[in-house]
Write an enzyme that holds these catalytic residues in place. Structure first.
Site, PDB file in Angstrom:
ATOM      1  N   HIS A  99       0.821  -1.216   0.000  1.00  0.00           N
ATOM      2  CA  HIS A  99       0.000   0.000   0.000  1.00  0.00           C
ATOM      3  C   HIS A  99       0.852   1.262   0.000  1.00  0.00           C
ATOM      4  CE1 HIS A  99      -3.671   1.991  -0.060  1.00  0.00           C
ATOM      5  NE2 HIS A  99      -4.152   1.769   1.165  1.00  0.00           N
ATOM      6  N   ASP A 118      -2.282   2.218  -4.660  1.00  0.00           N
ATOM      7  CA  ASP A 118      -3.512   2.661  -4.003  1.00  0.00           C
ATOM      8  C   ASP A 118      -4.600   1.603  -4.162  1.00  0.00           C
ATOM      9  OD1 ASP A 118      -2.351   5.054  -3.222  1.00  0.00           O
ATOM     10  OD2 ASP A 118      -2.949   6.082  -5.078  1.00  0.00           O
TER      11      ASP A 118
END
Length: 454
Positions: free
Chosen positions: A425, A429
């Site tokens: 992450h 995204d």
């Protein structure tokens, strides 16, 4: 007699001189009692000074020629850049005769095991590294004394011919039967008058039965320890490194396998006949992943923590996880974007066969920009895979089960598979991860998406 001896000595000197100059018609055969060191097998000539005054002195003159290449030292093969050292496990011992290309030892590295064969026929003279010792590339391993021929295989022992059986003698008369052993007490005659005391219910045995072992009643509880091999240590280190470095997040989806199963059932025979390969489901997911990676290049990228830069790769190398008795290995299929289904299936079969035989080279597992792990072959319904660093994402496949799903407002039973995408992450995204996984879902459910580039 003296003149004859001088003639023989002079003839011998001329023959020896011609032999050393290479003009001797006898070739490389030496004279009786004399060993010479001349020929292509010996890079340096050893000169001998022989007193030709007496042929009898020459007759008993001897010398020993030792070839410099008789004893050789075998070193550790060069490792890949990502491998620094390995542990040695010896297959042979000092004094063992080995043939050319016969495995002498095995070096277990972080990624695979490297077999070190004998470069020639010979006998092992010394082991320069203890069993379990750590070695680097180019480390001397053992010395080998070369021999001319391969060691002869031991012939199976010949079974001796059965001896002539003598006629059996007449059986002797059986001994008289032994007297039976009393196992019970003789019956006690009942008295005519009833006894004044209470009767005995049963006669107690003279010996008590053996007690059962205490361990059998309680059950055995034990434990033992085994040292982690280098591959398992490396797997543990990399998984913990991924957990500590990456901000891992997992998104899920489900894939309707109806169309891909129908396509496989319709074309598997023709595919096998043309390519000599079985058409499986892994090639569909590998090709769909390559298609999705081209659409979402950030999933194919990686963060360089040293320079704080994002490295985008223009090539697609997909690692496919393969379970082996030694642990999980991830050989790499390179340039997947240029392959078709047949190329992918062929490469998967070759790498899988090498992995099962423990023949994967370190180069087969170097690199990789994305990983696919198929836990469905073991019946896994659901799971969250862990990223294979330094990659940024991994796709987890699972087992196919028939489930009721809503299709066009109706409930139908379809073969369904859960898929999971774990991603870093820090770089990817949620929108990009979900879009990437939906691309894979669309390409697997309808392969025409790949043809139309939709």
């Amino acid at each position: 007699m003296l003149s004859r001896s001088r003639c023989v000595s002079r003839a011998f000197s001329r023959s020896l001189s011609a032999f050393q100059k290479g003009n001797c018609p006898l070739g490389r055969r030496s004279l009786p009692g004399v060993s010479l060191c001349r020929g292509p097998g010996y890079p340096d000539n050893r000169k001998m000074v022989i007193n030709s005054g007496s042929v009898f002195r020459v007759r008993f003159f001897q010398t020993t020629a030792v070839c410099k290449n008789d004893v050789i030292t075998v070193q550790t093969p060069a490792f890949a850049e990502s491998v620094t050292e390995g542990d040695v496990r010896w297959e042979k011992a000092v004094g063992d005769a080995v043939a050319e290309d016969e495995v002498v030892c095995e070096i277990e590295t972080d990624k695979t095991s490297v077999q070190v064969p004998s470069p020639a026929n010979g006998i092992i003279e010394a082991l320069l590294v203890p069993d379990g010792g750590k070695v680097e590339g180019g480390t001397p391993l053992f010395t080998l004394r070369k021999t001319g021929a391969a060691p002869a295989k031991a012939k199976p022992a010949e079974t001796p011919a059965p001896a002539h059986k003598a006629e059996p003698a007449a059986p002797a008369a059986p001994p008289p039967p032994a007297a039976p052993v009393l196992t019970q007490m003789p019956p006690v005659p009942s008295p005519s008058q009833p006894p004044s005391s209470k009767p005995v219910s049963a006669i107690k045995p003279t010996a008590a039965p053996p007690l059962a072992e205490a361990g059998a009643a309680k059950g055995l509880r034990s434990e033992h320890r085994e040292k982690m091999n280098r591959m398992r240590q490396r797997i543990a280190q990399r998984l913990k490194e991924a957990q500590n470095t990456c901000a891992m997040l997992t998104t899920f989806n489900e894939v309707d396998m109806s169309n891909i199963q129908e396509m496989r059932a319709r074309h598997k025979d023709a595919f096998l006949k043309k390519h000599n390969l079985k058409l499986g489901f892994m090639s569909a997911f590998v090709k769909a992943s390559a298609f999705a990676l081209q659409e979402q290049p950030v999933v194919n990228a990686v963060i360089d923590d040293a320079t704080k830069e994002v490295v985008y790769r223009d090539y697609i190398d997909i690692s496919v996880a393969v379970a082996t008795p030694r642990g999980l290995v991830v050989p790499v299929i390179r340039n997947v974007e240029t392959m078709n289904y047949a190329d992918i299936e062929r490469t998967i079969n070759e790498l899988g066969e090498k992995a099962r035989k423990n023949e994967l080279a370190i180069e087969d597992m170097d690199g990789g920009t994305f990983t696919i792990s198929n836990g469905g072959v073991f019946g896994s319904l659901f799971g969250t895979p862990i990223i294979n660093p330094p990659q940024s994402a991994i796709l987890g496949m699972h087992a196919i089960f028939d489930r009721p799903v809503a299709v066009g407002g109706k409930v139908e039973v379809r073969p369904m598979m859960y898929v999971a995408l774990t991603y870093d992450h820090r770089l990817i995204d949620g929108r990009e991860a979900v879009t990437f996984l939906r691309k894979i879902k669309a390409a697997v459910e309808d392969p025409r998406v790949l043809l139309l580039d939709l």
